[in-house]
Each structure stands twice: as C-alpha cells, then as structure tokens.
Scaffold this motif. Sequence first.
Motif, PDB file in Angstrom:
ATOM      1  N   ARG A 261       0.599  -1.035   0.113  1.00  0.00           N
ATOM      2  CA  ARG A 261       0.205   0.312   0.287  1.00  0.00           C
ATOM      3  C   ARG A 261       1.274   0.863  -0.126  1.00  0.00           C
ATOM      4  O   ARG A 261       0.825   2.288  -1.077  1.00  0.00           O
ATOM      5  N   ILE A 283     -10.607  13.882  -8.461  1.00  0.00           N
ATOM      6  CA  ILE A 283     -10.473  13.044  -7.927  1.00  0.00           C
ATOM      7  C   ILE A 283      -9.264  13.535  -7.224  1.00  0.00           C
ATOM      8  O   ILE A 283      -8.515  13.443  -7.716  1.00  0.00           O
ATOM      9  N   LEU A 287      -4.339   9.170   0.382  1.00  0.00           N
ATOM     10  CA  LEU A 287      -3.695   8.296   1.096  1.00  0.00           C
ATOM     11  C   LEU A 287      -4.587   8.498   2.359  1.00  0.00           C
ATOM     12  O   LEU A 287      -4.075  10.153   2.637  1.00  0.00           O
ATOM     13  N   PHE A 311     -17.753   4.321   1.850  1.00  0.00           N
ATOM     14  CA  PHE A 311     -18.340   4.348   0.502  1.00  0.00           C
ATOM     15  C   PHE A 311     -17.282   5.385  -0.777  1.00  0.00           C
ATOM     16  O   PHE A 311     -16.867   5.608  -1.781  1.00  0.00           O
ATOM     17  N   ALA A 312     -16.113   5.508  -0.346  1.00  0.00           N
ATOM     18  CA  ALA A 312     -14.659   6.151  -1.480  1.00  0.00           C
ATOM     19  C   ALA A 312     -13.612   5.381  -0.390  1.00  0.00           C
ATOM     20  O   ALA A 312     -12.486   6.324   0.076  1.00  0.00           O
ATOM     21  N   GLY A 316      -8.146   0.954   0.357  1.00  0.00           N
ATOM     22  CA  GLY A 316      -8.622   0.533   1.128  1.00  0.00           C
ATOM     23  C   GLY A 316      -8.393   0.083   2.927  1.00  0.00           C
ATOM     24  O   GLY A 316      -8.681  -0.776   3.792  1.00  0.00           O
ATOM     25  N   GLY A 317      -7.793   1.572   3.100  1.00  0.00           N
ATOM     26  CA  GLY A 317      -6.907   1.606   4.117  1.00  0.00           C
ATOM     27  C   GLY A 317      -8.026   1.480   5.454  1.00  0.00           C
ATOM     28  O   GLY A 317      -7.699   0.451   6.534  1.00  0.00           O
ATOM     29  N   PHE A 318      -9.349   1.665   5.948  1.00  0.00           N
ATOM     30  CA  PHE A 318     -10.213   1.520   6.744  1.00  0.00           C
ATOM     31  C   PHE A 318     -10.395  -0.135   6.553  1.00  0.00           C
ATOM     32  O   PHE A 318     -11.228  -0.543   7.717  1.00  0.00           O
ATOM     33  N   ASP A 344     -15.258   2.624  -4.758  1.00  0.00           N
ATOM     34  CA  ASP A 344     -15.078   3.760  -5.251  1.00  0.00           C
ATOM     35  C   ASP A 344     -14.902   4.066  -6.608  1.00  0.00           C
ATOM     36  O   ASP A 344     -15.384   2.879  -7.696  1.00  0.00           O
ATOM     37  N   VAL A 345     -14.779   5.261  -7.426  1.00  0.00           N
ATOM     38  CA  VAL A 345     -14.563   5.162  -8.341  1.00  0.00           C
ATOM     39  C   VAL A 345     -13.921   5.373  -9.248  1.00  0.00           C
ATOM     40  O   VAL A 345     -14.529   4.931 -10.969  1.00  0.00           O
ATOM     41  N   ASP A 346     -13.228   5.143  -8.918  1.00  0.00           N
ATOM     42  CA  ASP A 346     -12.065   5.336  -9.240  1.00  0.00           C
ATOM     43  C   ASP A 346     -11.400   3.383  -9.573  1.00  0.00           C
ATOM     44  O   ASP A 346     -11.106   2.898  -8.581  1.00  0.00           O
ATOM     45  N   HIS A 419     -18.067   1.549  -8.084  1.00  0.00           N
ATOM     46  CA  HIS A 419     -19.004   1.684  -7.935  1.00  0.00           C
ATOM     47  C   HIS A 419     -19.328   3.549  -7.795  1.00  0.00           C
ATOM     48  O   HIS A 419     -18.194   4.216  -6.830  1.00  0.00           O
ATOM     49  N   ASN A 449     -12.600   8.450   4.023  1.00  0.00           N
ATOM     50  CA  ASN A 449     -12.313  10.096   3.946  1.00  0.00           C
ATOM     51  C   ASN A 449     -12.688   9.898   2.497  1.00  0.00           C
ATOM     52  O   ASN A 449     -11.886  10.367   1.619  1.00  0.00           O
ATOM     53  N   LEU A 458     -18.940  14.282 -12.362  1.00  0.00           N
ATOM     54  CA  LEU A 458     -18.950  13.327 -12.024  1.00  0.00           C
ATOM     55  C   LEU A 458     -19.760  12.542 -13.452  1.00  0.00           C
ATOM     56  O   LEU A 458     -20.258  11.536 -13.910  1.00  0.00           O
ATOM     57  N   PHE A 483     -21.892  13.900   0.386  1.00  0.00           N
ATOM     58  CA  PHE A 483     -21.306  12.494   0.855  1.00  0.00           C
ATOM     59  C   PHE A 483     -22.117  11.876   2.020  1.00  0.00           C
ATOM     60  O   PHE A 483     -22.000  11.216   2.397  1.00  0.00           O
TER      61      PHE A 483
HETATM   62  C1  LIG Z   1      -9.155  10.062   0.102  1.00  0.00           C
HETATM   63  S1  LIG Z   1      -9.528   9.309  -0.992  1.00  0.00           S
HETATM   64  C2  LIG Z   1      -9.850   7.694   0.362  1.00  0.00           C
HETATM   65  C3  LIG Z   1      -8.237   7.244   1.111  1.00  0.00           C
HETATM   66  C4  LIG Z   1      -8.566   5.793   1.933  1.00  0.00           C
HETATM   67  N1  LIG Z   1      -9.437   5.947   2.803  1.00  0.00           N
HETATM   68  C5  LIG Z   1      -7.386   5.665   1.714  1.00  0.00           C
HETATM   69  O1  LIG Z   1      -7.039   5.204   3.579  1.00  0.00           O
HETATM   70  O2  LIG Z   1      -6.450   5.027   0.784  1.00  0.00           O
HETATM   71  C6  LIG Z   1     -10.802   9.658  -2.109  1.00  0.00           C
HETATM   72  C7  LIG Z   1     -11.540   8.375  -2.422  1.00  0.00           C
HETATM   73  O3  LIG Z   1     -13.066   8.958  -2.930  1.00  0.00           O
HETATM   74  C8  LIG Z   1     -12.799   8.370  -4.243  1.00  0.00           C
HETATM   75  N2  LIG Z   1     -13.802   8.594  -4.940  1.00  0.00           N
HETATM   76  C9  LIG Z   1     -13.674  10.374  -5.869  1.00  0.00           C
HETATM   77  N3  LIG Z   1     -14.870  10.101  -5.969  1.00  0.00           N
HETATM   78  C10 LIG Z   1     -16.103   9.328  -5.804  1.00  0.00           C
HETATM   79  C11 LIG Z   1     -17.451   9.299  -5.616  1.00  0.00           C
HETATM   80  N4  LIG Z   1     -18.088  10.438  -6.254  1.00  0.00           N
HETATM   81  N5  LIG Z   1     -18.383   7.162  -5.515  1.00  0.00           N
HETATM   82  C12 LIG Z   1     -16.915   6.481  -4.832  1.00  0.00           C
HETATM   83  N6  LIG Z   1     -15.010   7.213  -4.381  1.00  0.00           N
HETATM   84  C13 LIG Z   1     -15.205   8.343  -4.591  1.00  0.00           C
HETATM   85  C14 LIG Z   1     -11.284   8.495  -4.788  1.00  0.00           C
HETATM   86  O4  LIG Z   1     -11.716   7.493  -5.972  1.00  0.00           O
HETATM   87  C15 LIG Z   1      -9.906   8.406  -3.478  1.00  0.00           C
HETATM   88  O5  LIG Z   1      -9.681   7.081  -3.194  1.00  0.00           O
END
Ligand SMILES: C[S@@+](CC[C@H](N)C(=O)[O-])C[C@H]1O[C@@H](n2cnc3c(N)ncnc32)[C@H](O)[C@@H]1O
Length: 587
Positions: A261, A283, A287, A311-312, A316-318, A344-346, A419, A449, A458, A483
């Motif tokens: 990671r 986006i 981390l 949901f984002a 995958g930290g959490f 995650d959308v990405d 998604h 987060n 989007l 969110f």
């Molecule tokens: C701050 S990062 C999360 C970091 C995560 N907690 C970690 O430990 O790696 C925010 C995440 O939100 C995702 N994101 C952005 N827009 C989104 C959406 N509409 N739906 C889901 N995920 C989204 C980004 O791709 C990014 O991976």
Amino acid sequence: MISAKKFQDLIKTKCHNETEYWENVVTPILSRLGVPKGPHIRRREFPITTHWGDRKADWLIFIENRPMLVIEAKLSEADFEKAKADAKIFAVNFNPKKHEDRKTIGEIRAIPYIFTPCGTRLTMFKLTILEDGITSDLQPLEGLLTYAELKQIAEKSIKPTGTKPLERNLLSTSQFRINFEEISEIIEARISKTKVVSAAIKDSVVLILNEILLASFQKQDGGSIYKKYKLAKKEVKHIEIVLNRYDLSQIEGPDLAYAYRDFVTRNFTGTTPKWAGEEEKKIGRYLTPAPVIKFMVELCNPTPKDKVIDFACGSGGFLGAIASRMISRVDITKYLFEKLFACDVDIFSVSTAQTFMELLLPGKQTLAQIFDESFYVTSLKKGSQITFDDVHPELGISGHPRLGFQAAKREGILNIFHHNGLFSEKIQSWEYDLSSIIPEQSFDLVISNPPGGTDYNLGHEDELKALFPLEGSRKKLQNAPLFIQRAIRLAKNGGKICLIVPDGILANIQLQYLQEHIFSACQVKAIISLPRGIFPNVPSKMSILYMIKTERPSLKKPIFMASIEVGEETDLESELKKILKSYKKFK
Ligand SMILES: C[S@@+](CC[C@H](N)C(=O)[O-])C[C@H]1O[C@@H](n2cnc3c(N)ncnc32)[C@H](O)[C@@H]1O
C-alpha cells in the motif's frame, strides 16, 4: 554503551567546516566505539534512493553486509533536527541505489540504529517500525553503542536461512518495495513500447502489477496474464524470479500488505493522478494517514455484528484496519462477505484495495469483481492511442478498463466494487446495480475519507440533483455535502457515521441547509479538527465528524470538540491518542 560525556575532549575541538568535523570528531568517535576500518564495515557517502530522489547517507556501518547504523553529521547543533529527519528517512526507507549494493546486502531491512553527531550534541537512536508496518518511532539511547554491542544485536536478529524476520520491528518495507519496483519496471518497459499515451502508463503499470500479484498470492498460474499483456519470455522469467525470491507464506500478512500500500500510494497517487492535467481536481487520490484511520476506527469501536461500509475506499485503509481488528474475533471469511462493503469510482483504487486486502488476509476471500478486459490490451488490438477518456470512468466511457462480476458463487466474496459511492443504482455504463448489495438504511457504520470540497459532477449532475433534492437549486455540486447526505442514508437508525470532511462544513453559512439536515437526522457526537498539511497538497483544513443517526436528536446534548495544531515536533499519533482518552472520559 558509552556515555556521550566520555567524548567531551573531542567535541571541544574547533572545526571550521564539515570535513574537519568528520576528521577531528566523528572518525575518532567511531574508533573509540571500536568500529574497525575497512570498506566492508564503514561506507562513506552511501547512495540511497528515496521518494524525493537520490541521496547519500554520510556513513553506514555494516555488520556482515547488514547496515546496522546510519550516521548523519552536521557541524552545527542547530542542524540537529535536520540530521535526525534525514537519517530517519534513510533508515526507514533504506533502499540502496546501486544494484551491486542491493545484491551484496541481500535481504533489505530498515537500519535499526541512527547516530546524529551535531556540534557538541551526540545522540544515538533506536528505530522501531510499529505494528501497522508503516509508522516509525525513534527512541534516543542513553549513550552510544559500541561496535561489539551492535554486533551482538545483529547476530541475534539475523537468521541465516529463513525469510521470516526474527525481530519484527527490524523488518524494512523497503525490501518488498524493491521487489514491487522491479516488477513495475519490467511492465513499464513493455508498455512504453506500445502506443499507450505516456500519461496513462503509470496507472496501467499498477493495474497490471496488481493482476500479477493477485495471481501469485492466490497461487494461480500467471500465464494468461503474461499472455494478455504480451510480455516476452525474458520478461516473464524476470518477474517470476522476483516473485519467487521469498517464500511468501513465511512473511507476515500485514508487513507485506502495508509495504504494498505504501509503495503504490507513494508512487502512483497524489491529489492529482499525474496524468490528469486540467482535470486534476476531480478525484482526490490520496492516502488517509495510518494514525487517523486507527483513531477513527477506535472512536467508532465497531463490533463483529456491525455491517460496515467505506463508500470511497481508495487503497482500502479503513477496510484493512477493521478486518485486522476482527480477525481474532470472527470467522474472517464470513465476516468479509457479510459485513464489510466498499466502493470507489476509480478503478485504480478498487484494484489497489483488492490487492491490499488479499495481501493482508491471504486466501481469505474471492473478489467480487475482476478485470474483464484491460484498456492496454484494447490498445494493442486496435493499435490505437489511448486517451485520458479511455482510462477515466469519470467521463463516462463505457469500455475500458472494466471490472466484471465474478460468476462464481458469492460465498466468501470481498465486497469491493467499482461504483460511484453516492448511489447504488446503475447509472454509468460501467456500473452494476448494487441496490440489493448496498441498500440504504442498512449499515451500522459508515466510515470513510471521501473526496474533499472540490466541485465536480462526475458527468451526471442531473441524476445526482434528482437523487439529492436538497442540492436541487444549487448551481454547482460539491463532494462533501453529497457524501454526508449519502452517509446518513446508508446508516440505519442508531448507526454510526464517521467521516473526514472539510473543516468549514458545520460553520459555512451557505451550507445551512446541510447543517439543518445533519442536526435533524443525527446526534453529532464529536468534531475533531486535524492539522493542516496532513494530506499532501490539500490546502484546506479537515475535520473528523462523528455522529449517530437517530430519529430524535437533541440539540441540548454536548458535542465533543477538539483541535490538533501542528508544530514541527507534533506527533499526530500521540495527539490523537490523548484526544481518544479525553473523548472516552467525556462520554
Ligand atoms: C481520500 S481518498 C480515500 C483514501 C482511503 N481512505 C485510503 O486509505 O486509501 C478518496 C477516494 O475517493 C474516491 N472517490 C472520488 N469520488 C468518488 C465517488 N463519487 N464515489 C466513490 N469514490 C469516489 C477517490 O477515487 C479516492 O480513492
């Protein structure tokens, strides 16, 4: 151990520059500590690769090819903190630049001791890599270790045959990182020969690396992947050599998972995917710091019965922190399938989170979604150029890359989905209908987060406005309000919600509609303002918002408020620990 006072005579020597300091102070100290001369023991100006480029450590002291002590010296005492910070970087991320050095050293670990002679100040530190595998800690020693003592320590911790480190805290993430790097270089060299635009190369390297690692850890034959990516025989052989360098079953899951990671997120993430250019703000791929994740999970204190969603989920930290907490209490395969959900959308993030979880809990899961087809293969087929649009789901491109649902039975499945986290229905062509898998009003904990305050839509603003009527009249949609509303919907009554949100959310007058919504649907329990700068390149201050969804919130109940200010020396982890303690008393 020899007391630093024993070197008073040496440190009084007048020195006009660093060379004189080396010759008149540091070298005699080393001699008195019994460090033998010779290139196999003392290495001056040792070249190291760091995330900030190539650097040289002033001096490394070796014991049987193993670096045990890194020395960073400065003429002036005023530079002590700088010397310590540099030495720490070299020690934690120890990564020799030269191939021949890597070869001689063999198993690369963190350097366990640091010495920072600065002016009249002589201190040695012991380095510890904490349990999560990434957070490090330096403890000052009472005196200076002699060479004989270092030798004893080294002998105790080097095990000649096995790959499993005897002293867990001396294990370096660097060794794994070097392996990941080596495979990435092979993939990158291959892709660079094709017509993939350079901007997309970095991402495709990780996507392919993930596929290869997953196959390897799940003990599947990588043949079809190598074929798919048209890797040459020589390249495949090289990858296999790297993969077989260790008996992976001997390595503790967390060490490898966190090293992975760390490697991926450091090299391939940022507020901005490197290739995103003007679209960068859309986006936030960065981390969440490990101490913040740990704090939030402890604050919410999830039990094995709780159904949880991020949901984002990013890397995958959490998910990792929650699964690690449950592993000794539940049947983890069942737990992952029934209780833990993420999206995650990405696609890059989804693939990274999947790989991270597989390394953390080897063989405990099957993936809900796997690659259907890769954009790289498509580009080879068509011989056409890949553009930003092709790789970025945000612009609604239907084709590639694409994660397809596994046809296999859904038992033991890891629920990480590609998604949009703001809804469960299928809106984009690359999405699947998740309404029955991620229904609203069903989660005991929503922890995340989500992306910060930047505007975005989007590519489907109208759908989102229809889904979130509170936003209806607003010109531009913002991430955080959407969110937060979605989190409230996903939680069931009595469910906990713990999010990182921009600081101003509860104060900004323009967001009054949102504040009213929050206070009418939730009991806000705590707001903890985090120090500026903990997310690289994110200028705004962020807070942890912790609340419980309830039908009858009371405005009279007190809210726990705390704020962490950073000075140079602030240690985020210990500050958060203090806050958690105060919160528990407050409750
Ligand atoms: C701050 S990062 C999360 C970091 C995560 N907690 C970690 O430990 O790696 C925010 C995440 O939100 C995702 N994101 C952005 N827009 C989104 C959406 N509409 N739906 C889901 N995920 C989204 C980004 O791709 C990014 O991976």
